[in-house]
Write an enzyme that holds these catalytic residues in place. Structure first.
Site, short mmCIF file in Angstrom:
data_model
loop_
_atom_site.label_atom_id
_atom_site.label_comp_id
_atom_site.label_asym_id
_atom_site.label_seq_id
_atom_site.Cartn_x
_atom_site.Cartn_y
_atom_site.Cartn_z
N ASP A 279 86.66 -34.87 33.74
CA ASP A 279 86.74 -33.42 33.56
C ASP A 279 86.32 -32.72 34.85
O ASP A 279 85.37 -33.11 35.51
CB ASP A 279 85.83 -32.99 32.40
CG ASP A 279 86.17 -31.60 31.90
OD1 ASP A 279 86.69 -31.49 30.77
OD2 ASP A 279 85.94 -30.61 32.63
N ILE A 280 87.04 -31.65 35.17
CA ILE A 280 86.76 -30.91 36.41
C ILE A 280 85.44 -30.15 36.33
O ILE A 280 84.85 -29.82 37.35
CB ILE A 280 87.95 -29.95 36.70
CG1 ILE A 280 88.00 -29.57 38.18
CG2 ILE A 280 87.88 -28.70 35.82
CD1 ILE A 280 89.30 -28.89 38.58
N ASN B 184 88.45 -30.12 20.44
CA ASN B 184 88.37 -28.70 20.15
C ASN B 184 89.75 -28.22 19.68
O ASN B 184 90.77 -28.59 20.26
CB ASN B 184 87.96 -27.93 21.40
CG ASN B 184 86.54 -28.26 21.84
OD1 ASN B 184 85.67 -28.50 21.00
ND2 ASN B 184 86.30 -28.29 23.14
N GLY C 159 87.09 -23.57 20.41
CA GLY C 159 86.80 -23.53 21.84
C GLY C 159 87.85 -24.20 22.70
O GLY C 159 87.59 -24.55 23.85
N HIS D 205 93.58 -32.96 23.21
CA HIS D 205 92.81 -33.86 24.07
C HIS D 205 91.48 -34.17 23.42
O HIS D 205 90.94 -33.39 22.64
CB HIS D 205 92.59 -33.25 25.46
CG HIS D 205 92.06 -31.85 25.44
ND1 HIS D 205 92.87 -30.77 25.20
CD2 HIS D 205 90.81 -31.35 25.62
CE1 HIS D 205 92.14 -29.66 25.24
NE2 HIS D 205 90.88 -29.99 25.47
N HIS E 194 87.54 -35.20 24.25
CA HIS E 194 86.48 -35.27 25.26
C HIS E 194 85.64 -36.50 24.94
O HIS E 194 85.22 -36.69 23.79
CB HIS E 194 85.57 -34.05 25.18
CG HIS E 194 86.23 -32.74 25.49
ND1 HIS E 194 86.13 -32.10 26.70
CD2 HIS E 194 87.01 -31.93 24.71
CE1 HIS E 194 86.79 -30.96 26.66
NE2 HIS E 194 87.34 -30.82 25.47
P1 5GP Z 1 89.03 -27.59 25.93
O1 5GP Z 1 88.11 -26.45 26.25
O2 5GP Z 1 90.47 -27.14 25.82
O3 5GP Z 1 88.60 -28.43 24.76
O4 5GP Z 1 88.92 -28.59 27.14
C1 5GP Z 1 89.65 -28.47 28.31
C2 5GP Z 1 88.89 -29.22 29.36
O5 5GP Z 1 89.75 -29.45 30.46
C3 5GP Z 1 87.68 -28.46 29.91
O6 5GP Z 1 86.51 -29.25 29.74
C4 5GP Z 1 88.02 -28.22 31.37
O7 5GP Z 1 86.91 -28.32 32.23
C5 5GP Z 1 89.05 -29.30 31.66
N1 5GP Z 1 90.04 -28.94 32.65
C6 5GP Z 1 90.75 -27.78 32.68
N2 5GP Z 1 91.59 -27.78 33.72
C7 5GP Z 1 91.39 -28.97 34.37
C8 5GP Z 1 91.97 -29.54 35.54
O8 5GP Z 1 92.84 -28.99 36.20
N3 5GP Z 1 91.52 -30.77 35.90
C9 5GP Z 1 90.57 -31.44 35.19
N4 5GP Z 1 90.21 -32.65 35.62
N5 5GP Z 1 90.01 -30.93 34.06
C10 5GP Z 1 90.41 -29.70 33.68
#
Ligand code: 5GP
Length: 114
Positions: A31-32, A87, A93, A100, A102
């Site tokens: 994760d970024i 999520n 969230g 996806h 986590h």
């Molecule tokens: P969500 O909030 O949709 O459950 O999770 C999305 C996740 O993707 C977040 O934890 C966010 O930090 C990660 N994320 C979003 N854009 C990127 C990206 O371009 N690269 C990476 N490695 N992670 C990303």
């Protein structure tokens, strides 16, 4: 169905990511914006925008994600445990419209979530 999102660009290698696992069905990358010492995002290559769109056709795919998550947790040394999170939509969230999982670990995680 949405056919464009940031995770698709990672699948297509159009934007970089620290990919730690890939097979025909899924991809895992760091994760970024990590929320724990280990924070991996595990995604199916099939576009399923949210968990709400999961159907019976996806049973094997979702099972596969869990098997891969368990393998990765082992490889990453998460012997004390870890958390898997999906999520879903606004109240869950979710920020990226591509289902996806986590994989979080490396420290004790609080409960309940905020
Ligand atoms: P969500 O909030 O949709 O459950 O999770 C999305 C996740 O993707 C977040 O934890 C966010 O930090 C990660 N994320 C979003 N854009 C990127 C990206 O371009 N690269 C990476 N490695 N992670 C990303």
């Amino acid at each position: 169905m949405m056919t464009d999102n940031i995770f698709l660009k990672i699948i297509e290698k159009k934007i970089p990511a620290k990919i730690i696992y890939e097979d025909d069905l899924c991809l895992a990358f760091n994760d970024i914006n990590p929320q724990a010492p280990t924070h991996v995002v595990l995604i199916p290559k099939k576009v399923i925008p949210t968990h709400d769109e999961v159907t019976k056709e996806d049973k094997e795919l979702l099972g596969h994600l869990h098997v891969v998550a368990a393998q990765l947790a082992g490889q990453l040394g998460l012997t004390d445990g870890y958390r898997l999170v999906i999520n879903c939509k606004e109240h869950g969230g979710q920020t990226v419209p591509h289902l996806h999982m986590h994989l979080l670990g490396g420290r004790g995680l609080g409960w309940p979530p905020g």
